[in-house]
Write an enzyme that holds these catalytic residues in place. Structure first.
Site, PDB file in Angstrom:
ATOM      1  CE  LYS A 200      37.319  46.790  39.288  1.00 54.28           C
ATOM      2  NZ  LYS A 200      38.653  46.815  38.639  1.00 54.28           N
ATOM      3  CG  HIS A 219      41.748  49.890  36.839  1.00 56.29           C
ATOM      4  ND1 HIS A 219      40.761  50.665  36.269  1.00 56.29           N
ATOM      5  CD2 HIS A 219      41.254  48.623  36.853  1.00 56.29           C
ATOM      6  CE1 HIS A 219      39.729  49.913  35.955  1.00 56.29           C
ATOM      7  NE2 HIS A 219      40.006  48.671  36.290  1.00 56.29           N
ATOM      8  CE  LYS A 243      41.630  47.100  33.101  1.00 56.50           C
ATOM      9  NZ  LYS A 243      40.183  47.341  32.918  1.00 56.50           N
ATOM     10  CB  THR A 244      39.738  41.715  29.546  1.00 60.39           C
ATOM     11  OG1 THR A 244      39.596  42.145  30.901  1.00 60.39           O
ATOM     12  CG2 THR A 244      39.679  40.201  29.503  1.00 60.39           C
ATOM     13  CG  ASP A 258      40.537  44.763  36.410  1.00 60.19           C
ATOM     14  OD1 ASP A 258      40.424  45.667  35.576  1.00 60.19           O
ATOM     15  OD2 ASP A 258      39.905  44.749  37.486  1.00 60.19           O
ATOM     16  NE  ARG A 324      32.059  43.607  34.085  1.00 58.48           N
ATOM     17  CZ  ARG A 324      33.211  44.125  33.687  1.00 58.48           C
ATOM     18  NH1 ARG A 324      34.265  43.347  33.509  1.00 58.48           N
ATOM     19  NH2 ARG A 324      33.335  45.415  33.478  1.00 58.48           N
TER      20      ARG A 324
END
Length: 532
Positions: A200, A219, A243-244, A258, A324
């Site tokens: 990030k 994003h 999103k993923t 991402d 994750r």
């Protein structure tokens, strides 16, 4: 002692970083796993994965992120969203961190941010942890080995979790600090082992640099139709909105999950890998992502596993809900080899509505798209940030406020200009709750979301019958094959319609109050959407 391949004219000592122990430059995956295991940073998991724990920080620390207030950047930074740090405080932080680093071993990765070679950023990542080096090697883009001989870093990121900042001395908030100095082209990260801060920080850099080149940093995830990059779709959304998951559609080519840019040439991925949430991950719902959890060198964060068999318990969130895994993009079978796409044909704005008010999909006019982009409504999902233990309604402008150094209108205007120039159909998709608010209703069925998205992307949804939503004025389909009609009308999913009306009125008011901060900077047609 130097180990690994590096441009001999651009070592750490050439950057004024001296007195270290062994410096490992650009180690490949097997060597990084060996180092991580040797140093006790994790365990070797099934298939050669690396199982790690990030300690007390299991999510990002946005309140500990600062931008150094130098004359060159002062007019351009959104200071209400980016707390300033004095240059003198940064210099003390830098000097103290370098002193702390002496005698310790460090790992260096020279990498690219951006798949478009004309726009990429050359980044040097200096990490105290070997597994952080492996993580960022997955997440950014890897130069060819021979390119390393002439690699010259434009920006450097130093990540030292064992270093604790001093708020009084360093002008920060706590022992954790993420400090960006655009003038010195340097980012310092201390007091946190959460790997997401690495990626990030680079995203924030690109969000600052690219608008000056007419590039819209986003994003979002992105994919395109097989053999047809012109049919590109982008998916805006904060962590936890899907999103993923939704971009990893096996029937389409994955550009990335991402962070992307939209230039005059089209869409391009900033990254070289994926950082997917794994809580309740299943081989039935997300087979491609699930498969990566047993692939060599995948980094698996904060997941509970059997100490003997090493089998992962995907439902156990006792360490964090923000479990994750990080893996290279090529681990997804339908991933793009170039990470490039065309100008977006469809723009999807994902939201996780904890109020249970928004429909599962709605079609937006360009003015409505601008309104919802600047609003960035969603719910912070448990675990994505420190202290968030259950979904919290929030407005995160541009669907990524924590990573936006410039004013939101800069990005909103860029998006609007590109939609006007290249044309795109915009959709708002709710992956949050239905049948009631969080705690009463249920999470939106992912099968329904997939069916609605498929209809939007293949063009069939445009031919459906639509109704005008009485609360927000956007178009909502009345009926879509494979989707329960009741789901398309949220009010019908609530046991008490009057309770839905009250909840909807509350949410509309929240939107209106939040949007007041932008009304002085927007055109009349967008203002009309805000007024209703």
């Amino acid at each position: 002692m130097t180990i690994g391949r590096v441009n001999p004219a651009h070592t750490l000592s050439d950057q004024g970083i001296t007195g270290l122990g062994q410096v490992h430059y650009n180690l490949l995956e097997p060597a990084l796993i060996e180092q991580a295991l040797k140093r006790g940073e994790g365990r070797l998991g099934l298939g050669g994965t690396l199982l790690v724990n990030t300690g007390s920080h299991t999510g990002r620390s946005p309140k500990d992120k600062f931008v150094v207030k130098t004359p060159g950047v002062e007019p351009h930074i959104w200071w209400e969203n980016n707390p300033p740090m004095a240059p003198e405080a940064f210099d003390r932080l830098h000097a103290d961190m370098l002193e702390h680093m002496k005698g310790r071993d460090y790992f260096v990765q020279d990498l690219y941010g951006g798949a478009d070679p004309t726009l990429r950023l050359d980044v040097r990542m200096v990490t105290e942890l070997a597994w952080h080096s492996l993580f960022i090697r997955h997440l950014l883009r890897r130069p060819a080995r021979e390119e390393l001989d002439s690699f010259v870093p434009e920006f450097t990121v130093i990540n030292c979790p064992s270093f604790q900042a001093d708020p009084e001395r360093h002008g920060c908030r706590s022992g954790t600090v993420i400090a960006l100095n655009f003038e010195k082209k340097l980012i310092l990260i201390g007091g946190t082992a959460y790997a997401g801060e690495n990626k990030k920080s680079v995203f924030t850099l690109l969000n600052y640099l690219l608008p000056e080149k007419g590039v819209m940093p986003m994003h979002c995830s992105a994919n395109h139709a097989p053999g047809n990059p012109v049919d590109t779709a982008i998916f805006f959304g904060l962590s936890g909105t899907g999103k993923t998951t939704l971009s990893a559609d096996p029937s389409r080519v994955l550009i990335g999950d991402d962070e992307h840019g939209w230039s005059e040439r089209g869409t391009f991925n900033f990254e070289g890998g994926c950082y997917a949430k794994t809580i309740n991950l299943s081989p039935e719902a997300e087979p491609e992502i699930f498969a990566t959890t047993k692939m060599f060198a995948t980094v698996i964060e904060n997941m509970v596993y059997d100490p003997d068999t090493l089998e992962i318990d995907f439902s156990d969130d006792s360490l964090t809900a923000n479990t994750r895994c990080a893996y290279p993009l090529e681990y997804i079978s339908n991933a793009s080899e170039t990470a490039l796409g065309g100008h977006p044909k469809n723009i999807i704005m994902l939201t996780c509505d904890a109020f249970g008010v928004l429909p599962p999909i709605a079609r937006l006019t360009p003015a409505q798209a601008m309104y919802h982009f600047l609003s960035g409504f969603t719910s912070k999902v448990a675990g994505t940030e420190q202290g968030v233990t259950e979904p919290q309604p929030t407005f995160s402008t541009c669907f990524g406020a924590p990573f936006m150094p410039r004013r939101p209108e800069v990005y909103g205007q860029l998006l609007r200009e590109k939609i006007a120039r290249h044309g795109a159909t915009c959709w708002l998709v709710n992956t949050g709750w239905t049948g009631g608010a969080y705690g009463t209703g249920q999470r939106m069925p992912i099968k329904a979301t997939r069916a609605l998205l498929s209809a939007a992307l293949d063009g069939s949804l445009s031919g459906a019958e639509f109704r005008k939503d009485p609360n927000f004025g956007f178009d909502v389909p009345v009926s879509v094959p494979g989707v329960d009609d009741r789901l398309l009308d949220p009010r019908r999913t609530w046991a008490d319609p009057a309770a839905y009306d009250a909840q909807a009125a509350r949410l509309v008011q929240m939107f209106a109050e939040n949007f007041e901060q932008y009304t002085a900077h927007i055109d009349d047609d967008v203002k009309a959407v805000a007024i209703g």
